[in-house]
Design a protein around this motif. Structure first.
Motif, PDB file in Angstrom:
ATOM      1  N   GLN A  17       0.864  -1.163  -0.083  1.00 42.39           N
ATOM      2  CA  GLN A  17       0.066   0.114  -0.020  1.00 42.39           C
ATOM      3  C   GLN A  17       0.943   1.358   0.059  1.00 42.39           C
ATOM      4  OE1 GLN A  17      -2.158  -1.219   3.345  1.00 42.39           O
ATOM      5  NE2 GLN A  17      -3.950  -1.216   2.309  1.00 42.39           N
ATOM      6  N   THR A  18       1.916   1.233   0.634  1.00 39.59           N
ATOM      7  CA  THR A  18       2.751   2.309   0.945  1.00 39.59           C
ATOM      8  C   THR A  18       3.611   2.692  -0.488  1.00 39.59           C
ATOM      9  OG1 THR A  18       3.241   1.978   2.958  1.00 39.59           O
ATOM     10  CG2 THR A  18       4.936   3.282   2.273  1.00 39.59           C
ATOM     11  N   ILE A  19       4.123   1.518  -1.072  1.00 39.01           N
ATOM     12  CA  ILE A  19       4.553   1.780  -2.434  1.00 39.01           C
ATOM     13  C   ILE A  19       3.482   2.102  -3.458  1.00 39.01           C
ATOM     14  CG2 ILE A  19       5.457   0.220  -4.307  1.00 39.01           C
ATOM     15  CD1 ILE A  19       6.823  -1.384  -2.367  1.00 39.01           C
ATOM     16  N   GLY A  20       2.288   1.615  -3.300  1.00 34.82           N
ATOM     17  CA  GLY A  20       1.197   2.133  -4.317  1.00 34.82           C
ATOM     18  C   GLY A  20       0.777   3.571  -4.224  1.00 34.82           C
ATOM     19  N   ILE A  21       0.849   3.906  -3.005  1.00 36.63           N
ATOM     20  CA  ILE A  21       0.666   5.523  -2.800  1.00 36.63           C
ATOM     21  C   ILE A  21       1.818   6.386  -3.155  1.00 36.63           C
ATOM     22  CG2 ILE A  21       0.466   7.380  -0.787  1.00 36.63           C
ATOM     23  CD1 ILE A  21      -1.249   5.490   0.803  1.00 36.63           C
ATOM     24  N   ALA A  22       3.106   6.136  -2.892  1.00 34.70           N
ATOM     25  CA  ALA A  22       4.165   6.742  -3.560  1.00 34.70           C
ATOM     26  C   ALA A  22       4.567   6.774  -5.028  1.00 34.70           C
ATOM     27  CB  ALA A  22       5.503   6.040  -2.929  1.00 34.70           C
ATOM     28  N   LEU A  23       3.917   5.730  -5.771  1.00 33.49           N
ATOM     29  CA  LEU A  23       3.951   5.779  -7.061  1.00 33.49           C
ATOM     30  C   LEU A  23       2.967   6.341  -7.700  1.00 33.49           C
ATOM     31  CD1 LEU A  23       4.726   1.738  -8.125  1.00 33.49           C
ATOM     32  CD2 LEU A  23       6.048   3.764  -8.452  1.00 33.49           C
ATOM     33  N   SER A  24       1.640   6.290  -6.968  1.00 36.99           N
ATOM     34  CA  SER A  24       0.731   7.351  -7.599  1.00 36.99           C
ATOM     35  C   SER A  24       0.766   8.792  -7.342  1.00 36.99           C
ATOM     36  CB  SER A  24      -0.690   6.855  -6.817  1.00 36.99           C
ATOM     37  OG  SER A  24      -1.192   5.871  -6.715  1.00 36.99           O
ATOM     38  N   LEU A  25       1.545   9.152  -6.194  1.00 38.42           N
ATOM     39  CA  LEU A  25       1.951  10.448  -5.960  1.00 38.42           C
ATOM     40  C   LEU A  25       3.202  10.832  -6.886  1.00 38.42           C
ATOM     41  CD1 LEU A  25       1.929  10.826  -2.175  1.00 38.42           C
ATOM     42  CD2 LEU A  25       0.293  11.810  -3.575  1.00 38.42           C
ATOM     43  N   LEU A  26       4.125  10.163  -7.206  1.00 35.05           N
ATOM     44  CA  LEU A  26       5.037  10.397  -8.142  1.00 35.05           C
ATOM     45  C   LEU A  26       4.194  10.471  -9.619  1.00 35.05           C
ATOM     46  CD1 LEU A  26       8.236  10.590  -8.581  1.00 35.05           C
ATOM     47  CD2 LEU A  26       8.309   8.058  -9.111  1.00 35.05           C
ATOM     48  N   GLY A  27       3.345   9.631  -9.970  1.00 37.78           N
ATOM     49  CA  GLY A  27       2.771   9.950 -11.464  1.00 37.78           C
ATOM     50  C   GLY A  27       2.028  11.370 -11.167  1.00 37.78           C
ATOM     51  N   VAL A  28       1.311  11.694 -10.163  1.00 36.48           N
ATOM     52  CA  VAL A  28       0.629  12.795 -10.384  1.00 36.48           C
ATOM     53  C   VAL A  28       1.543  13.984 -10.432  1.00 36.48           C
ATOM     54  CG1 VAL A  28      -0.831  14.521  -8.751  1.00 36.48           C
ATOM     55  CG2 VAL A  28      -1.418  12.083  -8.917  1.00 36.48           C
ATOM     56  N   LEU A  29       2.758  14.087  -9.800  1.00 33.15           N
ATOM     57  CA  LEU A  29       3.835  14.977  -9.764  1.00 33.15           C
ATOM     58  C   LEU A  29       4.288  14.965 -11.285  1.00 33.15           C
ATOM     59  CD1 LEU A  29       5.684  15.075  -6.504  1.00 33.15           C
ATOM     60  CD2 LEU A  29       4.370  16.930  -7.539  1.00 33.15           C
ATOM     61  N   THR A  30       4.446  13.675 -11.867  1.00 27.66           N
ATOM     62  CA  THR A  30       5.106  13.854 -13.104  1.00 27.66           C
ATOM     63  C   THR A  30       4.248  14.712 -14.201  1.00 27.66           C
ATOM     64  OG1 THR A  30       6.279  11.764 -12.707  1.00 27.66           O
ATOM     65  CG2 THR A  30       5.657  12.454 -15.060  1.00 27.66           C
ATOM     66  N   ILE A  31       2.939  14.242 -14.091  1.00 28.73           N
ATOM     67  CA  ILE A  31       1.737  14.805 -14.729  1.00 28.73           C
ATOM     68  C   ILE A  31       1.717  16.347 -14.941  1.00 28.73           C
ATOM     69  CG2 ILE A  31      -0.689  14.872 -15.452  1.00 28.73           C
ATOM     70  CD1 ILE A  31      -0.740  12.097 -14.714  1.00 28.73           C
ATOM     71  N   ILE A  32       1.538  16.711 -13.470  1.00 29.77           N
ATOM     72  CA  ILE A  32       1.464  18.121 -12.954  1.00 29.77           C
ATOM     73  C   ILE A  32       2.664  18.900 -13.528  1.00 29.77           C
ATOM     74  CG2 ILE A  32       1.457  19.970 -11.194  1.00 29.77           C
ATOM     75  CD1 ILE A  32      -0.346  17.852  -9.612  1.00 29.77           C
ATOM     76  N   LEU A  33       3.907  18.434 -13.213  1.00 30.08           N
ATOM     77  CA  LEU A  33       5.221  19.094 -13.655  1.00 30.08           C
ATOM     78  C   LEU A  33       5.598  18.856 -15.184  1.00 30.08           C
ATOM     79  CD1 LEU A  33       7.031  18.535 -10.226  1.00 30.08           C
ATOM     80  CD2 LEU A  33       6.020  20.529 -10.867  1.00 30.08           C
ATOM     81  N   ARG A  34       4.963  18.218 -15.777  1.00 35.85           N
ATOM     82  CA  ARG A  34       5.207  17.898 -17.267  1.00 35.85           C
ATOM     83  C   ARG A  34       6.599  17.168 -17.108  1.00 35.85           C
ATOM     84  NH1 ARG A  34       2.803  23.095 -18.477  1.00 35.85           N
ATOM     85  NH2 ARG A  34       0.560  22.744 -18.935  1.00 35.85           N
ATOM     86  N   GLY A  35       6.904  16.282 -16.109  1.00 33.62           N
ATOM     87  CA  GLY A  35       8.154  15.511 -16.102  1.00 33.62           C
ATOM     88  C   GLY A  35       9.420  16.406 -15.893  1.00 33.62           C
TER      89      GLY A  35
END
Length: 143
Positions: A17-35
């Protein structure tokens, strides 16, 4: 939700669950920041960002507390929570009305209001509350 569950009830996340939350947050940040993660340093928060963060904290608390709710009919719970929300929003609606903001009285506004009351306000919460009852707040939060 996970943070509130931990703080209020001592519910710990599994490693997955912790890894899933971290990956989700990383994905959201990647999208928001456009990489471009360097852009994170240039982000400036505004009032809307703080309002959204407050709403997310409130929803997380709501979700974490759902398993502790009194045994009641699902529609009764929806009536109480939406009624309480409407009372909390009433002063802001009065301020907008006093400031000259008026809804347009037409079929599009009426249809939009009916849609919002039925689907995202009532049916979505009925389904989410049922999901929390079946699998718990931490597992239902992503949905």
């Amino acid at each position: 939700v996970a943070l509130w569950s931990l703080l209020l009830f001592g519910v710990r996340l599994s490693w997955m669950q912790t890894i899933g939350i971290a990956l989700s947050l990383l994905g959201v940040l990647t999208i928001i920041l456009r990489g471009d993660f360097a852009a994170l340093a240039a982000i400036e928060l505004n009032r809307g960002d703080l309002m959204l963060a407050s709403a997310l904290c409130a929803f997380g608390l709501y979700s974490a507390l759902m398993p502790k709710r009194p045994a009641t009919h699902p529609l009764s719970l929806i009536v109480v929570t939406t009624g309480g929300g409407a009372l909390l929003l009433l002063p802001f609606a009065i301020m907008e009305y006093a400031g000259g903001v008026r809804p347009t009285a037409d079929w599009i506004t009426a249809g939009t209001l009916v849609y919002v009351v039925i689907f995202p306000s009532m049916l979505a919460y009925l389904c989410f509350n049922r999901g929390v009852a079946l699998i718990g707040p931490n597992r239902s939060a992503p949905f």
